[in-house]
Design a protein around this motif. Sequence first.
Motif, mmCIF file in Angstrom:
data_model
loop_
_atom_site.group_PDB
_atom_site.id
_atom_site.type_symbol
_atom_site.label_atom_id
_atom_site.label_comp_id
_atom_site.label_asym_id
_atom_site.label_seq_id
_atom_site.Cartn_x
_atom_site.Cartn_y
_atom_site.Cartn_z
ATOM 1 N N ALA A 301 -3.627 5.454 -4.955
ATOM 2 C CA ALA A 301 -2.301 4.833 -4.865
ATOM 3 C C ALA A 301 -2.426 3.448 -4.230
ATOM 4 O O ALA A 301 -3.374 3.150 -3.504
ATOM 5 C CB ALA A 301 -1.373 5.716 -4.046
ATOM 6 N N ARG A 302 -1.430 2.597 -4.504
ATOM 7 C CA ARG A 302 -1.477 1.242 -3.976
ATOM 8 C C ARG A 302 -1.402 1.206 -2.468
ATOM 9 O O ARG A 302 -1.954 0.311 -1.821
ATOM 10 C CB ARG A 302 -0.322 0.422 -4.576
ATOM 11 N N ALA A 408 2.726 5.374 -0.328
ATOM 12 C CA ALA A 408 2.848 6.149 -1.560
ATOM 13 C C ALA A 408 2.073 7.461 -1.493
ATOM 14 O O ALA A 408 2.421 8.430 -2.168
ATOM 15 C CB ALA A 408 2.363 5.315 -2.745
ATOM 16 N N GLU A 409 1.016 7.501 -0.685
ATOM 17 C CA GLU A 409 0.174 8.699 -0.597
ATOM 18 C C GLU A 409 -0.235 8.915 0.856
ATOM 19 O O GLU A 409 -0.460 7.958 1.595
ATOM 20 C CB GLU A 409 -1.082 8.539 -1.468
#
Length: 548
Positions: A301-302, A408-409
Amino acid sequence: MSLGGIPSQGSAVLRPPIADSWRRSRLFGVEPELDRGAISIGEVDPRSRLMTAARPVLDQLVEQLTGTRFSILLADRDCRLVFRWFGDRGLQRQLEEIGVLDGSQLSEGRVGTNALGTPHESRQAVEIHGQEHYADALKRFSCYGHPIRHPLTGRIEGVLDITGESDSGNPLFGPLVKRVVGDIEQLVLESARACERRLFLAFQQATHHRSVPVAVLGGDLVFANETCIEHLRPADPTLLRTLLPQVPERGVFDTRLDVGDGISLSVVAERVEGSTDGAVFRIAKSQSSSRKPAPAAAKTARSVLITGEPGTGRTTEARARAGVDDPVVLHAAAALREEPRAWATRFTDLVAQPRTAVVLDDVHLLPESLLPLVGEALDNPESARLLLTSVPSDAMSPAVAAIAARCAETVTLAPLRERLDDLPAIAVAMLRDEYPDRKPHFTGTALAALRTHPWPGNLHELRAAMREVSRLPYTGVIDLAQLPPACRGSSRTRQLGGRELAERNAIVTALRASEGNKLRAARELGISRTTLYRRMQALGVTDDCPLL
């Protein structure tokens, strides 16, 4: 008071064995005003080898002392009370008031000079009268204690004590206790020989087919065929002793055991009929343990949050997930040492490069005034890939938690004490980092000690321990004696099974979270403080545990 360095009571100089015991008591930190809370209570096995051998002898001794104002106390090899008898109710009340109960741990380190703990520590018989006791609460008693040794190994199996009020001492009790101990030791020997025969017969029967890997363990004995030894490399058959407590009295125990070098074994065990602690272990098969590969860079993820206790490898994990060979690591702690604007400018410049990856290490240390900058970078789809490392979520401040929630993660790294299956492979890898040309192997006792150590410093502590090991002369085999003393543990903790290890780790974690406050830790665990004390003693969790 003391005279010439020799402890004394009033104007009388203590006898040498008593003076030595007083010195040890002071070193242990025992206070003369005995705290009953210092006497821990644990579980005892009424069918242990010691009790099986001692029972008929104790029954005869009880007959001899019936009607007297004396008590008979028997402690096991851990100086824990496994048998009590009182010839007088008043004496019983006095002793119970100070904590002489079933399962009480009465070592010198707990209660000072006494006729159970002192023979256990000195390995010598001792008479202790009145004021010779270190703790004030014991000065009203006279005691005769004698260690019980295994006739073959010489190891202390227990201690027998006769106690009465200080004015009722009897010079004949010393020889009496010695004779009774001799009778118990003879029965211990006969029982050991009978048990050894059962274990050997079980081994012969189990190895009827030579190709089957088999080991039989019980007491101090280990029987293993060559096929078993081959399967258990790089460990050795004594590693199976860690599984003994989990083998039921009836039925079969089936589990998997990681022995290092990526080798995982399927182990099936069952008790040896007629033995108290013997079991047959069959190694069903061997295969390389599978490990999940790290997520591919393309799927990362980014923005990623990586949490864990200090030393769990947060920064290493972040680097691995960055997706580039050499990600930029920016330490949040640097903002505490330098001018905040300079740090903010450097951070802004780095995240403005969309094809880079930035690891923001220890974001929980970042001054709150700089957190909005991190939030903006997380929300900006054109910024660099951002990987944050932090303490676990329950230890974050609300402001940091708000920033962390925008990732995001989230990846949570388990502490080393919860990764026992991976520990042997990690330790070997660390040793090979120091000396790539070496192929070290741990013995079973060494692996058992590593598994039971609480590892408060996680991977950092393990690496420091392996660095010490690497400095020793290389023999290819690492045994218990080669581990740093802090990592060796006790014989009891090295024999804990998987379920007990999990319970021990839960207790240690709760004590750490409560900063050693046992009442708060007990509430966190949902048990009473008394139960916590008992489980701490049973599982080898001490007040000076490194995690506290």
